[in-house]
Design a protein around this motif. Structure first.
Motif, PDB file in Angstrom:
ATOM      1  N   MET A  65       0.842  -1.202   0.000  1.00 45.52           N
ATOM      2  CA  MET A  65       0.000   0.000   0.000  1.00 45.52           C
ATOM      3  C   MET A  65       0.878   1.254   0.000  1.00 45.52           C
ATOM      4  O   MET A  65       0.569   2.253  -0.657  1.00 45.52           O
ATOM      5  N   ALA A  67       3.886   1.436  -1.261  1.00 47.44           N
ATOM      6  CA  ALA A  67       4.463   1.542  -2.611  1.00 47.44           C
ATOM      7  C   ALA A  67       3.448   2.117  -3.584  1.00 47.44           C
ATOM      8  O   ALA A  67       3.797   2.918  -4.466  1.00 47.44           O
ATOM      9  N   PHE A  68       2.195   1.712  -3.434  1.00 46.00           N
ATOM     10  CA  PHE A  68       1.150   2.222  -4.333  1.00 46.00           C
ATOM     11  C   PHE A  68       0.987   3.734  -4.160  1.00 46.00           C
ATOM     12  O   PHE A  68       0.885   4.472  -5.138  1.00 46.00           O
ATOM     13  N   ARG A  69       0.980   4.177  -2.891  1.00 44.18           N
ATOM     14  CA  ARG A  69       0.821   5.623  -2.642  1.00 44.18           C
ATOM     15  C   ARG A  69       1.994   6.405  -3.229  1.00 44.18           C
ATOM     16  O   ARG A  69       1.824   7.460  -3.824  1.00 44.18           O
ATOM     17  N   LYS A  71       3.798   5.624  -5.729  1.00 39.06           N
ATOM     18  CA  LYS A  71       3.772   5.618  -7.189  1.00 39.06           C
ATOM     19  C   LYS A  71       2.693   6.541  -7.757  1.00 39.06           C
ATOM     20  O   LYS A  71       2.930   7.284  -8.703  1.00 39.06           O
ATOM     21  N   HIS A  72       1.498   6.485  -7.163  1.00 36.81           N
ATOM     22  CA  HIS A  72       0.344   7.149  -7.781  1.00 36.81           C
ATOM     23  C   HIS A  72      -0.015   8.482  -7.160  1.00 36.81           C
ATOM     24  O   HIS A  72      -0.831   9.196  -7.706  1.00 36.81           O
TER      25      HIS A  72
END
Lengths: 199, 193
Positions: A65, A67-69, A71-72
């Motif tokens: 989660m 890593a997702f934040r 990235k996006h």
């Protein structure tokens, strides 16, 4: 053992021998026999029993989660997370003040004055008033009147908007003239407000 | 009608991937909850029951979604694509090691001879350990088919798309897997077990 037909393989995955219909039982008995079917059914069920474990650790989800934040959502940086030495913050503030000063005064004085008036008061102080095109409230063309005004400076103070040729007044392009710039150009000539530029 | 409403309320995997491609965090969260356990246990059993490797590979798999969500064509079925990517990661790992994953002999489990007769009252934990060991004893491509079919419950057709083989090959591998496991687990899976 006969190769699995599609139908019997599907039965092995879903039904105990006791749950088979008569037609399905006949097919199974022709291929395997009851005992063999039940043994293979046990093997298939042993595979299904593997689905219970193991489970991934909670830290894995937290990492992903995060890593997702990263990235996006790079653009949404919370300001309170930014750390900066005091001297850097002070330098940034000083630069912003200087930039503000440049923007405040730059455009007005960079322009060539459209006209300048000089007048002396009663104790011989010279007063110079400059007007640039951006700061005029109204623009009109009155060359003859201007000539007359230039010959007699004392009449400038007497000039009011009532006396101006209203039919020759042109609308002033206010979009380029911010309020503060207009006010800064308002001067006085012999205590009378000077609001117009003539040309 | 209620079923239709429910299906609208619960997004499909493909819809979730569309939202992930738009950067929606909640969609990724939902997709992770749906697939993390499946993929973790699939890696765990395909990579020699190593929890550490299962963790790393599951993480790598989901990182692929984070880094390149557009790699998935939303017109395709997500589960097929996802298991295929997982299978490629496993194949790469096998190639990297340049050897097959360790196949523990069944006899090592609790030092019980394989010729032992049926043990109807065998403790469930010991029985589960036997099953785990037996599955590890399968050859990797047989094991993959067995796990996808019986552990994950996928259809033969979908497995054939995942491993890029004809359905007949999948059925054949399933047949040999069941036969092999039947031999290895004969002492555990008696008629009364």
């Amino acid at each position: 053992m006969e190769p699995l037909t599609n139908n019997i393989e599907a039965l092995l995955a879903t039904k105990d021998y006791g749950e088979l219909t008569k037609a399905e039982r006949d097919q199974v008995i022709q291929s395997y026999g009851q005992q063999e079917y039940e043994r293979l059914r046990q093997v298939a069920l042993s595979g299904q029993s593997l689905a219970d474990a193991p489970t991934p650790p909670p830290s894995l989800k937290a990492n992903l989660m995060k890593a997702f934040r990263q990235k996006h959502q790079r653009r949404n940086i919370p300001l309170h997370t930014i750390t900066m030495p005091f001297w850097q913050a002070a330098a940034v503030a000083a630069c912003m003040v200087l930039m503000g000063q440049f923007v405040r005064f730059g455009p007005v004085y960079a322009q060539t004055p459209a006209m300048a008036w000089e007048a002396n008061d009663s104790i011989w102080f010279k007063k110079v008033t400059q007007i640039v095109a951006d700061t005029a409230l109204a623009v009109f063309s009155a060359d003859e009147q201007l000539k007359a005004l230039k010959e007699s400076k004392s009449e400038i103070a007497a000039t009011t908007t009532d006396q101006l040729p209203a039919d020759k007044l042109l609308p002033q392009p206010v979009s380029d003239t911010p309020g503060w710039a207009r006010r800064s150009a308002l001067g006085t000539v012999e205590n009378a407000p000077l609001l117009l530029m003539m040309h | 009608m209620p079923d239709h409403k429910q299906s609208k309320a619960i997004p499909t995997d493909e819809e979730l991937m569309q939202r992930i491609q738009q950067g929606q965090e909640s969609a990724f969260n939902t997709l992770y909850d749906r697939y993390s356990q499946r993929m973790y246990r699939y890696f765990y059993r395909m990579l020699g029951q190593s929890a550490e490797m299962a963790h790393d590979f599951t993480q790598e798999l989901f990182i692929k979604i984070i880094e390149q969500p557009e790699a998935f064509d939303t017109q395709r079925r997500f589960s097929t694509w996802f298991y295929a990517v997982a299978g490629n990661l496993i194949k790469n790992e096998y190639r990297r090691k340049a050897k097959q994953p360790p196949q523990a002999p069944l006899d090592d489990a609790h030092h019980t001879p394989a010729s032992m007769g049926a043990l109807p009252d065998l403790d469930a934990e010991v029985r589960q350990a036997y099953i785990e060991k037996a599955v590890q004893a399968l050859r990797p491509h047989h094991r993959a088919c067995f796990l996808l079919r019986y552990q994950e419950g996928l259809a033969v057709q979908e497995i054939s798309e995942i491993i890029d083989c004809p359905p007949g090959t999948v059925k054949s591998r399933l047949h040999y897997s069941l036969k092999k496991l039947n031999e290895l687990l004969s002492c555990v899976l008696g008629p009364n077990a």
